[in-house]
Design a protein around this motif. Structure first.
Motif, PDB file in Angstrom:
ATOM      1  N   ALA A   1       3.245   0.896   2.544  1.00 30.87           N
ATOM      2  CA  ALA A   1       3.443   0.914   3.995  1.00 30.87           C
ATOM      3  C   ALA A   1       4.844   0.470   4.398  1.00 30.87           C
ATOM      4  N   GLY A   2       5.665   0.122   3.416  1.00 27.60           N
ATOM      5  CA  GLY A   2       7.019  -0.324   3.718  1.00 27.60           C
ATOM      6  C   GLY A   2       7.073  -1.695   4.358  1.00 27.60           C
ATOM      7  N   ARG A   3       6.066  -2.523   4.095  1.00 29.08           N
ATOM      8  CA  ARG A   3       6.029  -3.866   4.667  1.00 29.08           C
ATOM      9  C   ARG A   3       6.788  -4.850   3.770  1.00 29.08           C
ATOM     10  N   PRO A   4       7.370  -5.891   4.351  1.00 25.80           N
ATOM     11  CA  PRO A   4       8.070  -6.892   3.531  1.00 25.80           C
ATOM     12  C   PRO A   4       7.080  -7.743   2.747  1.00 25.80           C
ATOM     13  N   PHE A   5       7.526  -8.238   1.604  1.00 28.51           N
ATOM     14  CA  PHE A   5       6.697  -9.147   0.813  1.00 28.51           C
ATOM     15  C   PHE A   5       6.943 -10.584   1.274  1.00 28.51           C
ATOM     16  N   ALA A   6       6.151 -11.497   0.742  1.00 23.98           N
ATOM     17  CA  ALA A   6       6.324 -12.910   1.081  1.00 23.98           C
ATOM     18  C   ALA A   6       7.659 -13.416   0.529  1.00 23.98           C
ATOM     19  N   ALA A   7       8.076 -14.564   1.013  1.00 18.51           N
ATOM     20  CA  ALA A   7       9.297 -15.178   0.497  1.00 18.51           C
ATOM     21  C   ALA A   7       9.085 -15.588  -0.953  1.00 18.51           C
TER      22      ALA A   7
END
Length: 216
Positions: free
Chosen positions: A188-194
């Motif tokens: 989905a092109g979402r960012p991952f966690a830090a």
């Protein structure tokens, strides 16, 4: 295809694929022997999935929250494995996996139909020292990822926030669900966690400030 590792509660390892789902998953509920079991769980998961390390496209690490000693074992194992095969490390908040599992469970589905309608979920895990880790979630978004509205945080049992939410006290975190969150987020092109471990408090053991003065 991803290898997923989590040691924020017990120890869990899985091999997942975006299309095939969870291919293999093995876990140990022993919260004191992460270092002793993690290598065997990785080997068993890869063998059961008939996957060679170089077939993987990345390694997912559960970033907690979790007690310092146990959590760092899984993160170190994931980092080392990813480095060894030249693949990226993918950080995911461990509580997200518990929330995602809970939102599709029969227990939560039944609770949705109570008077007043559906409510969010409060994920709670043991932080030891008579404390709890908690994270609050409002639901799943349009692609099926959990929406965290508060936390992760640390509190005494009688001070945990959001007591109006459907509470899930988790004793383990599914590496399979953790890996699928990473697969869905990537698609989905979402960012991952830090890329930062969520210890939420200092370790029990601290470095010495230096040699003590000895008087005659």
């Amino acid at each position: 295809m991803l290898l997923a590792i989590d040691t924020s509660a017990g120890s869990s390892v899985a091999v997942v694929d975006r299309d095939a789902g969870v291919i293999a998953e093995f876990d140990s509920g022993d919260s004191m022997r992460h270092a002793e079991v993690i290598g065997d769980l990785i080997a068993r998961a890869l063998d059961a999935a008939s996957v060679r390390p170089l077939d993987l496209s990345g390694v997912v690490a559960g970033m907690g929250p979790g007690p310092f000693t146990g959590l760092r074992v899984g993160i170190a194992a994931a980092r080392t494995f990813a480095f060894g095969i030249g693949r990226p490390l993918i950080p995911v908040v461990s509580h997200d996996a518990v929330a995602a599992e809970a939102f599709v469970s029969e227990l939560y589905t039944a609770d949705e139909h109570r008077p007043g309608g559906p409510r969010g979920i409060l994920v709670v895990t043991d932080a030891r020292r008579r404390e709890l880790y908690w994270s609050a979630y409002s639901g799943l978004d349009e692609v099926g990822l959990p929406v965290r509205q508060d936390g992760p945080a640390l509190a005494k049992p009688d001070a945990v926030a959001h007591d109006d939410l459907f509470r899930v006290d988790a004793t383990s975190v599914s590496a399979g669900r953790l890996g699928m969150i990473a697969e869905v987020a990537f698609a989905a092109g979402r960012p991952f966690a830090a890329d930062e471990a969520l210890y939420l408090r200092s370790p029990d053991v601290t470095l010495s400030a230096g040699p003590k003065r000895v008087s005659a």
